[in-house]
Each structure stands twice: as C-alpha cells, then as structure tokens.
Design a protein around this motif. Structure first.
Motif, PDB file in Angstrom:
ATOM      1  N   GLU A  93      79.033 -82.464  -1.761  1.00  0.00           N
ATOM      2  CA  GLU A  93      78.002 -81.605  -1.182  1.00  0.00           C
ATOM      3  C   GLU A  93      76.753 -81.548  -2.044  1.00  0.00           C
ATOM      4  OE1 GLU A  93      79.674 -77.820  -0.471  1.00  0.00           O
ATOM      5  OE2 GLU A  93      81.118 -78.524   1.029  1.00  0.00           O
ATOM      6  N   THR A  94      76.929 -81.594  -3.378  1.00  0.00           N
ATOM      7  CA  THR A  94      75.760 -81.442  -4.257  1.00  0.00           C
ATOM      8  C   THR A  94      74.994 -82.737  -4.452  1.00  0.00           C
ATOM      9  OG1 THR A  94      77.175 -81.815  -6.177  1.00  0.00           O
ATOM     10  CG2 THR A  94      76.815 -79.549  -5.483  1.00  0.00           C
ATOM     11  N   ALA A  95      75.684 -83.865  -4.440  1.00  0.00           N
ATOM     12  CA  ALA A  95      74.996 -85.119  -4.745  1.00  0.00           C
ATOM     13  C   ALA A  95      75.277 -86.216  -3.722  1.00  0.00           C
ATOM     14  CB  ALA A  95      75.419 -85.614  -6.127  1.00  0.00           C
ATOM     15  N   GLY A  96      75.992 -85.879  -2.665  1.00  0.00           N
ATOM     16  CA  GLY A  96      76.363 -86.916  -1.703  1.00  0.00           C
ATOM     17  C   GLY A  96      75.174 -87.600  -1.068  1.00  0.00           C
ATOM     18  N   GLN A  97      74.095 -86.864  -0.829  1.00  0.00           N
ATOM     19  CA  GLN A  97      72.927 -87.448  -0.197  1.00  0.00           C
ATOM     20  C   GLN A  97      72.000 -88.124  -1.196  1.00  0.00           C
ATOM     21  OE1 GLN A  97      72.786 -87.491   3.062  1.00  0.00           O
ATOM     22  NE2 GLN A  97      74.672 -86.284   3.223  1.00  0.00           N
ATOM     23  N   LYS A  98      72.292 -87.980  -2.492  1.00  0.00           N
ATOM     24  CA  LYS A  98      71.376 -88.503  -3.503  1.00  0.00           C
ATOM     25  C   LYS A  98      71.906 -89.765  -4.172  1.00  0.00           C
ATOM     26  CE  LYS A  98      69.961 -83.759  -4.348  1.00  0.00           C
ATOM     27  NZ  LYS A  98      69.964 -82.619  -5.279  1.00  0.00           N
ATOM     28  N   VAL A  99      73.133 -90.154  -3.862  1.00  0.00           N
ATOM     29  CA  VAL A  99      73.715 -91.354  -4.449  1.00  0.00           C
ATOM     30  C   VAL A  99      73.277 -92.561  -3.638  1.00  0.00           C
ATOM     31  CG1 VAL A  99      75.856 -92.516  -5.094  1.00  0.00           C
ATOM     32  CG2 VAL A  99      75.677 -90.031  -5.261  1.00  0.00           C
ATOM     33  N   ARG A 100      73.018 -93.655  -4.335  1.00  0.00           N
ATOM     34  CA  ARG A 100      72.564 -94.867  -3.659  1.00  0.00           C
ATOM     35  C   ARG A 100      73.614 -95.357  -2.678  1.00  0.00           C
ATOM     36  NH1 ARG A 100      69.095 -99.671  -6.377  1.00  0.00           N
ATOM     37  NH2 ARG A 100      68.604-100.758  -4.448  1.00  0.00           N
ATOM     38  N   ASP A 101      73.144 -95.833  -1.518  1.00  0.00           N
ATOM     39  CA  ASP A 101      74.034 -96.298  -0.464  1.00  0.00           C
ATOM     40  C   ASP A 101      74.547 -97.688  -0.827  1.00  0.00           C
ATOM     41  OD1 ASP A 101      75.393 -96.830   1.789  1.00  0.00           O
ATOM     42  OD2 ASP A 101      73.732 -96.555   3.187  1.00  0.00           O
ATOM     43  N   LEU A 102      75.697 -97.732  -1.497  1.00  0.00           N
ATOM     44  CA  LEU A 102      76.237 -99.015  -1.950  1.00  0.00           C
ATOM     45  C   LEU A 102      76.766 -99.873  -0.802  1.00  0.00           C
ATOM     46  CD1 LEU A 102      78.027 -98.062  -5.286  1.00  0.00           C
ATOM     47  CD2 LEU A 102      75.767 -99.055  -4.940  1.00  0.00           C
ATOM     48  N   PRO A 103      77.380 -99.303   0.255  1.00  0.00           N
ATOM     49  CA  PRO A 103      77.784-100.171   1.377  1.00  0.00           C
ATOM     50  C   PRO A 103      76.612-100.923   1.992  1.00  0.00           C
ATOM     51  CG  PRO A 103      78.916 -98.069   1.510  1.00  0.00           C
ATOM     52  CD  PRO A 103      77.899 -97.939   0.413  1.00  0.00           C
ATOM     53  N   ARG A 104      75.501-100.240   2.130  1.00  0.00           N
ATOM     54  CA  ARG A 104      74.319-100.920   2.671  1.00  0.00           C
ATOM     55  C   ARG A 104      73.785-101.959   1.694  1.00  0.00           C
ATOM     56  NH1 ARG A 104      68.755 -97.807   4.550  1.00  0.00           N
ATOM     57  NH2 ARG A 104      67.595 -99.700   5.182  1.00  0.00           N
ATOM     58  N   LEU A 105      73.802-101.625   0.404  1.00  0.00           N
ATOM     59  CA  LEU A 105      73.338-102.579  -0.598  1.00  0.00           C
ATOM     60  C   LEU A 105      74.224-103.818  -0.609  1.00  0.00           C
ATOM     61  CD1 LEU A 105      71.299-102.961  -2.956  1.00  0.00           C
ATOM     62  CD2 LEU A 105      73.057-102.058  -4.474  1.00  0.00           C
ATOM     63  N   GLN A 106      75.526-103.650  -0.391  1.00  0.00           N
ATOM     64  CA  GLN A 106      76.440-104.792  -0.366  1.00  0.00           C
ATOM     65  C   GLN A 106      76.088-105.739   0.775  1.00  0.00           C
ATOM     66  OE1 GLN A 106      80.474-103.806   0.639  1.00  0.00           O
ATOM     67  NE2 GLN A 106      81.326-105.528  -0.521  1.00  0.00           N
ATOM     68  N   ARG A 107      75.651-105.202   1.894  1.00  0.00           N
ATOM     69  CA  ARG A 107      75.314-106.042   3.041  1.00  0.00           C
ATOM     70  C   ARG A 107      73.952-106.702   2.885  1.00  0.00           C
ATOM     71  NH1 ARG A 107      77.143-101.297   5.598  1.00  0.00           N
ATOM     72  NH2 ARG A 107      74.958-100.777   6.074  1.00  0.00           N
ATOM     73  N   GLU A 108      72.997-105.994   2.265  1.00  0.00           N
ATOM     74  CA  GLU A 108      71.616-106.473   2.288  1.00  0.00           C
ATOM     75  C   GLU A 108      71.188-107.184   1.006  1.00  0.00           C
ATOM     76  OE1 GLU A 108      69.238-103.076   3.132  1.00  0.00           O
ATOM     77  OE2 GLU A 108      70.037-102.809   5.181  1.00  0.00           O
ATOM     78  N   ASP A 109      71.764-106.852  -0.136  1.00  0.00           N
ATOM     79  CA  ASP A 109      71.324-107.443  -1.401  1.00  0.00           C
ATOM     80  C   ASP A 109      72.564-107.691  -2.273  1.00  0.00           C
ATOM     81  OD1 ASP A 109      70.098-108.274  -3.695  1.00  0.00           O
ATOM     82  OD2 ASP A 109      68.658-106.622  -3.815  1.00  0.00           O
ATOM     83  N   ALA A 110      73.165-108.857  -2.108  1.00  0.00           N
ATOM     84  CA  ALA A 110      74.406-109.163  -2.828  1.00  0.00           C
ATOM     85  C   ALA A 110      74.178-109.255  -4.330  1.00  0.00           C
ATOM     86  CB  ALA A 110      75.002-110.472  -2.315  1.00  0.00           C
ATOM     87  N   VAL A 111      72.998-109.729  -4.750  1.00  0.00           N
ATOM     88  CA  VAL A 111      72.722-109.874  -6.180  1.00  0.00           C
ATOM     89  C   VAL A 111      72.676-108.505  -6.859  1.00  0.00           C
ATOM     90  CG1 VAL A 111      71.062-110.700  -7.888  1.00  0.00           C
ATOM     91  CG2 VAL A 111      71.500-112.042  -5.823  1.00  0.00           C
ATOM     92  N   ALA A 112      71.962-107.561  -6.230  1.00  0.00           N
ATOM     93  CA  ALA A 112      71.885-106.216  -6.805  1.00  0.00           C
ATOM     94  C   ALA A 112      73.256-105.543  -6.794  1.00  0.00           C
ATOM     95  CB  ALA A 112      70.878-105.368  -6.033  1.00  0.00           C
ATOM     96  N   TYR A 113      74.032-105.804  -5.749  1.00  0.00           N
ATOM     97  CA  TYR A 113      75.356-105.190  -5.685  1.00  0.00           C
ATOM     98  C   TYR A 113      76.257-105.712  -6.796  1.00  0.00           C
ATOM     99  CZ  TYR A 113      79.843-103.645  -3.874  1.00  0.00           C
ATOM    100  OH  TYR A 113      81.079-103.065  -3.741  1.00  0.00           O
ATOM    101  N   GLN A 114      76.098-106.971  -7.180  1.00  0.00           N
ATOM    102  CA  GLN A 114      76.888-107.505  -8.280  1.00  0.00           C
ATOM    103  C   GLN A 114      76.579-106.776  -9.587  1.00  0.00           C
ATOM    104  OE1 GLN A 114      79.400-109.730  -8.388  1.00  0.00           O
ATOM    105  NE2 GLN A 114      79.338-109.719  -6.142  1.00  0.00           N
TER     106      GLN A 114
END
Length: 864
Positions: free
Chosen positions: A415-436
């Motif tokens: 509840e306190t930080a759920g909306q502020k954490v980077r969306d890693l599932p989306r990053l995995q789909r769109e930028d594989a290098v950054a996700y690594q």
C-alpha cells in the motif's frame, strides 16, 4: 507541516469571578504526574488534577483539569517558583523571598520545616543520601533530597539537604555577583549572575566562569538542563549555547529568535517561548520543525511527554507525538533523509523492536527509490542495512512468485510503495537489456543475504537465486549456479526442477538431486547427459564426474552403474572400485574380481590396486596379476621375430616376480616355460635358489648378456635385504664368477667375458680371475681389467686408512671433552631435578658435557 512534533490541547481556563476586579494571574506552574500546581500573582497556590486518559477524548471542548484545592499564603505578593518533592509529598513554594513547604495534596503547611529566608531562586535535585552526597558525622542516614537556593542578600548559592521533617545547609558557594537564576543537573549547578554564567560542581568543589549573556528588560537569563551534564544557555547574538559541565561545547550553537522568554527540552526537541508563539527546534540538527501560535504566553514547564504553556488565565498542553508516528509521517511524505536522521537520533529512546521495524520501513522506501533509478549499489546497501525481508524484493520480479512458496506472501509495503516501484513485468517485455541489469542486482543482493545467514525462510532466497542464475545463462552465472546447488541449500524440488529443465541445466539438476540425498536420480540424470539423451551447454566432463561420484556411494549403488561405467572406459571406470573407501570385505573383493573378468584392462588395474596399494598378500591375487602381465607381454610379442627388450608391462612383470613372495611359482613356470620369456624364467629359478641354471637360461637360451649381468646385480641386491651388505658383495662376486666361467667355456662368448671383466672391475677378485683366464690370453687383453682392479684395491685400502684416522680423531675429541667435564665443579642445589625423570637428585648422578644432571640409571634413556 505534514509531520508535526507536538499536538496542542486546552488544559485549563480560569473563569472570571463575579467581582468587578479579578486579579487572578498565573505566575508559575509545577507538574507531577496528573497533578498541576499553579502559583498566582496574588499569593495563591492552586491544585489541579488532569482527567484520566480515557476521559480526555470526551472532554476536548472543555477543561481537562479540574480544581481541587486552593490556598492563600498571605498578602497579594506573586509566587515566584513551585517545586514538588514526591518522595515526601512536599510542595516547595518560593514566595516573598522565602521557601515554604506545603503538603502536595492538602496544601497544608509543614510545621517541622521552617521557612528558608532571603531566597531569590531555588531548584531541586532528588538523590539518595547513601549515593549522592558525602556522609558527615552530624547527618543521619535515610532518604533525602538536595535543594539548591540562591541568596537574595549575599552573593552565595547554598546546598541544602531536605528530609521529611527538617533541612540543613551542607555548604555555600561564593559568587562574584548576585545570582539571578540557576539550573541543576546532577551535582553540577549552572548559575546566571547579572551579566554572565558560572558553573560549579558542589561535590568536586570546582568553579568555572563562562561567557556573558544578554539580560534585558524583555529577556532574562535562560538556563535549561538538557541531560547528560549539559545546559542550554542564551548567548549574545540570539544564540542558544550548549555547554557541558566541563565548560566545553559538544554541539554547535543554535540560532533562535529574538526575545525568547523561556525554553524547555522535550527530547528530541527544544521549545523556545516568545510573546506570541512557541517555536520547536530539533535538538539533533537545530532546524525549526514547528511553530505554535499562543498569544500572551508567559512561561512553560517541560515534562517527559510534553510541555505545559500558560498565559495569565489559561494553561495549554503540548503533547509530544509518539516518535514512531513522527517517523512514519516523514516516510509517508517521502522525506526519507529526515526520517533516517530522526530515527538514528532517537534510537536510544525507542524499544529495539520498534526501532528495527521503523528502520526496515525507511530502508525499503529509500532503497526502492534508488532501485528505480538503477543505483543498485546504494539500493543494496539500504536493503541490507535495514535487515529487510528479501521476499519483499523477490516479489517485485515477474515469474518469481512460485519461489515464495505455497503460502501466500503478503508484502507489508504494497500500500505504501506499490505504486512507486518500477514496473518490472513491463520492463521485461519492452527492454530486455535493462531488465538484465535488474536481474543482476537481484542475484548480487540475494547472494549477499544468503552469505550473511538470513534467519528467515531460506527456501525463497535459494529458489529465487537458482532461477536468476539459470535465466542469466552466462559463464560466471553457470559457475555460481553449480556452487549454489553443490553447497547445502534449501531449494525446493517442486519449484526448481522445472526451471533447470527449461533452461537445459541438466548437470546442475543432477547436483540438485544429490544435495537433497537422491543420489540414484542424480546419477541417472548425468548418465543421460553422457549418453547424449540430454544436452547441456554448460556441462563439464560428466563421465568422470559420474565415476567420481560413484566412489563415494554405497556398494549397492555402485553395482547399478558399474557395467555402464566400464563399457565407457575401462581405465577410468575401474576407479569406482579403486578410489572408493575400502571396507576390507573379502567377499566384495572377490565379487569385484569376478565381475571384472570380462574387462581385461580394468581387471589388471584392479589387481595392481590390491597388491600395490592395499598390500594384499593373497596368493591368488599375485598369481592372477602375474598371469595377466604374462598374457599382455606375450600379446606384444606376437608377430615379432625378437621380443621387445623394454616395455612397461614387462617391466612390471619382472618387478613383481622379483618382489612378490606370494604367487604360485609352479603355475607361473608352467605358463612361461615354452615361451620366449627367458628373463622371467631366470628370475623364477633364482627365487628358488638355482642361480646357475638361471644364468644358463639367460646365456644359452636367451642369449642376452646384458640381462645376465643385470641378473647378477639384482639377485645380490634382493639377497642383501635378508642377509646384509657383506653377503650381498659375496653373492654378487660368486654370481659374476659363475657367469664369467660360463663365458670362458665357449670361444664364442670370449668377447662377452672380456666385456664382463671391464664393466665389473671392482667386483672381481683379481687372483681368482687370473686363475680362470685361459693361458692363451695376452696381458694386453686383460690389461684394462688389471689396472682397474689394482686401482680399486689401492682406493679401498686408502679409504680404510682414512676412515680409521677419522675414527681415531673422533675418539680423541670425546676424550678431551670427558677430561674437561671431569675437572669442572658442579653445584647442586637442594631440590635439583634430574633432566630425564624429573625426580630429585637423591642418589648417584653424573653431569653430561651439556651441563645436564642425570641419575646414573637414567643415562640410557637419554641420547647424550
């Protein structure tokens, strides 16, 4: 401000009386627990009590304090100070320059305590008489309180000891000027005179003069003890100075506003009272944190949970917001640096559990902020420093939910930080290098957590770490993956097997089975890799690994895979028997030999292992090994006119025939009698003592003069192990003479006889040789032998003379030492011990050349 330090509540209001002139005006306050004491301008002492905690919430619109008793002390003269003595239920009142004692609840005077006259100010320091002040002959034992007063007529400060029914002056401290106000912390008293401050310790007797102050009509001297032997004083230039009892400053000065009427400390804050409000400063960083509007405020009194502020007719309470709530409010506003700073500053005032939970909350939010910005080193340090549950970080990654286990893990920060954490599932789909990069951070973080021995559920950490290593797929990660499963781990098979199969990590899969005690399944997995059924790009030499693993397994497991291992490679596969820890079980040994009959190379290697390493003396083992060597050697002879002179197998055969005493001589002799293994036949004849026949075989059948000569030396050498060096020389001489006689009996072998003489000059006796040589040989033929023999004889004679001379010199040296030692006086003290038996020298003894004293019976036990 979003995060406040104090909440303001109304405590009491004095209602206007029916008379036209109501002179009620609050001059001072004192508080103890729920009791509030009010001193007024018209010599009145009023006792108020606060409502219970549960009733305060229902009385927000009305007074929270009710009036109990009131006492008029005399004419309309203001009361300057009030101080409580809870130990005796006394209330001290400073009125008309006198200190009077009243009962805290009835407000009745205490007759036994006469008023202390001519007093300008006072402070109380409660202490035990046994620990706080020195004992004096006239002072009885018992609980007491120390009271410090300043004289209104003399330039002195007095220290009083107060008992329940009397008080007395312990000592006086003189000052250069009249005291105006004072503050006490322990045995240290800070006094303000007309223009400056002074410090003195009335126990140590030390006095120290400090800096001047700005005392004017609008602002008086401010002295506030902050605890730990420190005082807060107002210095010139609108500064609050923090001075220790030693006179030094350990904090920088704090700027505060003009016209500060009074100040109080309520950790971790300092409250500065002004005519129209109150400013709250942090004691940690001296920054302004809060302002409270209070028109007409006259003074304030601090307590453990807040501050009371009074005007002419009202009393307000400033309650300290719990430190946990303050820190949580700062965290909610993303003021993380302030939250960290406040948390560290108040750590000593929090329960350990509360501190840890707050530190976790701040560390997580601060770490997530760095995590989103890819500042991974800083994020890792924050997560680790906060002792954070690593499952909080694992849950941020897609496909990691199965690693958390069957029980649903609920994050405390959703509840306190759920909306502020980077969306890693989306990053995995769109930028594989950054996700690594984020995967590499997770691997690094979990590896450190695992190495630190985190006390929570290890299954989630190990499963997640295995998945990350398998997914990354680099050479470094492959090695880290093998190290993970090779060490004791908590990886769950239901979660990790499918991951390793998906990424073709079959070799690691076998190691995972092995780490969980399923050795058979592990070996079956590796066998499939070796047979080509599984493909593993990061697999080492799996066959040798299987063999190495089988050497540590039970014999039942070994039999399951023994045939497969030997079919692959007999030389390596036999190690499953030779390199395993032996249990000296003859039944197992014979069973293994029977099994290895179908694998000749493995069979021979195992027999060598039994004899050379296990030192087996079993006749069948030695016989079987000799026969195996014979078969291999004869196979090497096939197709050749002449047998090879050198070969590893034949060398081993000859060494075994010479060294072993356990093989069946008859069986071996029958096997090689009709073969070209003449050297081996000679060795066997020699072992039976028939050296002459052995030499005939080598000379006439084998026609190998080198082998015959080598036989003489080897036979003599083997005989020396039994009979000694002298017999070795005699046997060698006898064998060489026999060989020479055989050569001289045949004209074809005359050249070999000459070579034999030249090669063994030192071993032949010259006289005996001359008797055997044919008369037809000229001196020139044997000249080399004769010269060499004479030289050897002369050399031996000279060496003998030299050895005798050296022995004589050594004997003389020992005689000199013995003579010197016999002339030396030895002083023996009572209780002297023998160096050998460590017993007292009570019987005959000697002194060695080293100066050691020994019993004569102990000489043989020491090497002197």
């Amino acid at each position: 401000m979003a995060a406040i330090a104090f909440t303001q509540t109304h405590i009491y209001t004095k209602r206007a009386g029916p008379k036209e002139k109501d002179k009620y005006c609050i001059q001072c306050l004192e508080r103890f627990d729920r009791n509030i004491y009010v001193g007024t301008k018209d010599s009145m002492v009023q006792h108020l009590t606060l409502a219970q905690a549960q009733a305060q919430a229902q009385a927000q619109a009305q007074d929270q304090a009710r009036e109990c008793r009131t006492r008029k002390l005399g004419p309309n003269s203001p009361i300057k100070q009030l101080r409580t003595l809870p130990l005796f239920n006394h209330l001290l009142v400073l009125w008309e320059q006198c200190v009077t004692a009243l009962n805290m609840f009835s407000l009745e005077p205490i007759p036994a305590l006469k008023a202390i006259q001519h007093t300008s100010c006072m402070e109380v320091c409660p202490r035990s008489s046994s620990s706080s002040t020195p004992k004096t002959p006239c002072r009885p034992e018992g609980d007491c309180v120390e009271l410090i007063t300043s004289s209104s007529r003399r330039k002195v400060v007095r220290i009083h000891t107060v008992w329940v029914d009397r008080w007395e002056v312990l000592r006086e401290v003189s000052l250069p000027q009249d005291p105006v106000s004072l503050a006490v912390d322990g045995s240290c008293v800070c006094v303000a005179t007309s223009d400056r401050y002074h410090l003195f310790d009335y126990h140590a007797g030390s006095t120290l003069e400090l800096f001047p102050h700005d005392r004017s009509r609008h602002q008086g001297a401010i002295l506030v003890p902050t605890g730990g032997g420190e005082f807060l004083l107002n210095a010139p230039g609108s500064l609050g100075m923090f001075v220790m009892s030693t006179g030094t400053c350990q904090r920088p000065p704090m700027p505060w506003p003009q016209e500060v009427l009074a100040a109080a400390v309520c950790f971790p804050y300092i409250l500065a009272l002004q005519p129209r409000g109150l400013s709250v400063y942090s004691l940690l960083d001296h920054m302004l944190k809060q302002t409270v509007t209070l028109d007409g405020a006259r003074g304030l009194v601090s307590g453990p949970e807040g501050v009371l502020v009074f005007t002419d007719r009202q009393i307000w309470g400033l309650s300290l917001v719990p430190l946990q709530e303050q820190i949580q409010a700062l965290v909610s506003c993303q003021r993380l640096d302030e939250a960290f700073f406040l948390l560290d500053g108040v750590q000593s005032h929090l329960q350990p559990h509360s501190y840890e939970e707050l530190h976790k909350d701040i560390s997580y939010l601060a770490g997530v902020d760095q995590f989103n910005q890819q500042a991974f080193a800083e994020a890792k340090d924050l997560f680790i420093a906060g002792n954070l549950d690593p499952r909080e970080i694992i849950s941020l990654y897609p496909d990691m939910r199965p690693c958390l286990g069957e029980e649903d893990f609920v994050s405390r920060y959703v509840e306190t930080a759920g909306q502020k954490v980077r969306d890693l599932p989306r990053l995995q789909r769109e930028d594989a290098v950054a996700y690594q990069l984020y995967l590499a951070f997770l691997a690094d973080y979990l590896a450190i957590v695992r190495a630190m021995g985190w006390g929570g559920p290890r299954e989630a950490v190990d499963c997640a770490l295995l998945r990350v290593y398998a997914e990354q797929g680099g050479a470094g990660e492959a090695e880290s993956l093998r190290l993970l499963v090779a060490s004791p781990n908590a990886c769950r098979l239901d979660c990790c097997v499918s991951v390793l199969e998906h990424y073709n990590r079959y070799f690691v899969l076998g190691m995972l089975y092995q780490s969980h005690g399923n050795h058979i399944k592990a070996i079956k997995t590796w066998v499939k890799i070796a047979d080509g059924h599984f493909e593993d790009p990061c697999c080492p030499d799996v066959y040798e690994h299987v063999v190495s693993t089988l050497t540590t397994q039970d014999i039942d497991v070994v039999w399951m895979f023994a045939e497969w291992a030997l079919q692959k490679n007999q030389e390596v596969g036999v190690q499953i028997f030779t390199k395993r820890q032996q249990d000296n079980n003859d039944h197992n040994t014979e069973e293994i030999l029977k099994f290895l009959k179908n694998y000749p190379q493995a069979y021979l290697l195992y027999l060598e292992f039994l004899i050379n390493e296990q030192k087996s003396e079993t006749e069948s083992h030695h016989t079987e090994l000799v026969l195996a060597y014979v078969i291999q050697t004869l196979q090497a002879f096939s197709g050749q006119d002449e047998p090879p002179e050198a070969g590893e197998t034949r060398r081993k055969l000859q060494d075994l025939l010479w060294s072993s005493m356990s093989y069946d001589v008859i069986a071996i002799h029958q096997r090689i009698r009709a073969t070209r293994l003449h050297v081996e036949r000679a060795i066997m004849l020699g072992r039976s003592g028939d050296h002459t026949q052995a030499l005939r075989v080598l000379v006439h059948e084998g026609r190998d003069p080198h082998a015959a000569q080598a036989y003489c030396h080897r036979a003599a050498q083997d005989w020396s192990h039994v009979s000694g060096p002298q017999d070795e020389a005699g046997l060698r001489r006898t064998l060489l003479l026999t060989l020479l006689t055989m050569y001289l009996c045949s004209d074809e072998l005359a050249g070999e006889a000459l070579h034999l003489l030249r090669d063994n000059t030192r071993h032949f006796p010259p006289g005996r040789v001359l008797e055997l040589l044919p008369g037809s040989w000229s001196v020139g033929l044997v000249c080399r032998f004769l010269v060499g023999s004479l030289r050897e004889t002369l050399h031996q004679r000279r060496m003998g003379a030299l050895q005798r001379a050296l022995a004589h010199a050594e004997c003389l040296r020992h005689k000199v030492l013995w003579t010197q030692a016999s002339k030396t006086m030895v002083k023996v003290q009572r209780g002297q011990m023998c160096q050998a038996c460590q017993k007292e020298l009570t019987e005959s003894f000697i002194c060695t050349v080293r100066g050691e004293l020994l019993h004569t019976s102990c000489i043989n036990t020491q090497n002197h």
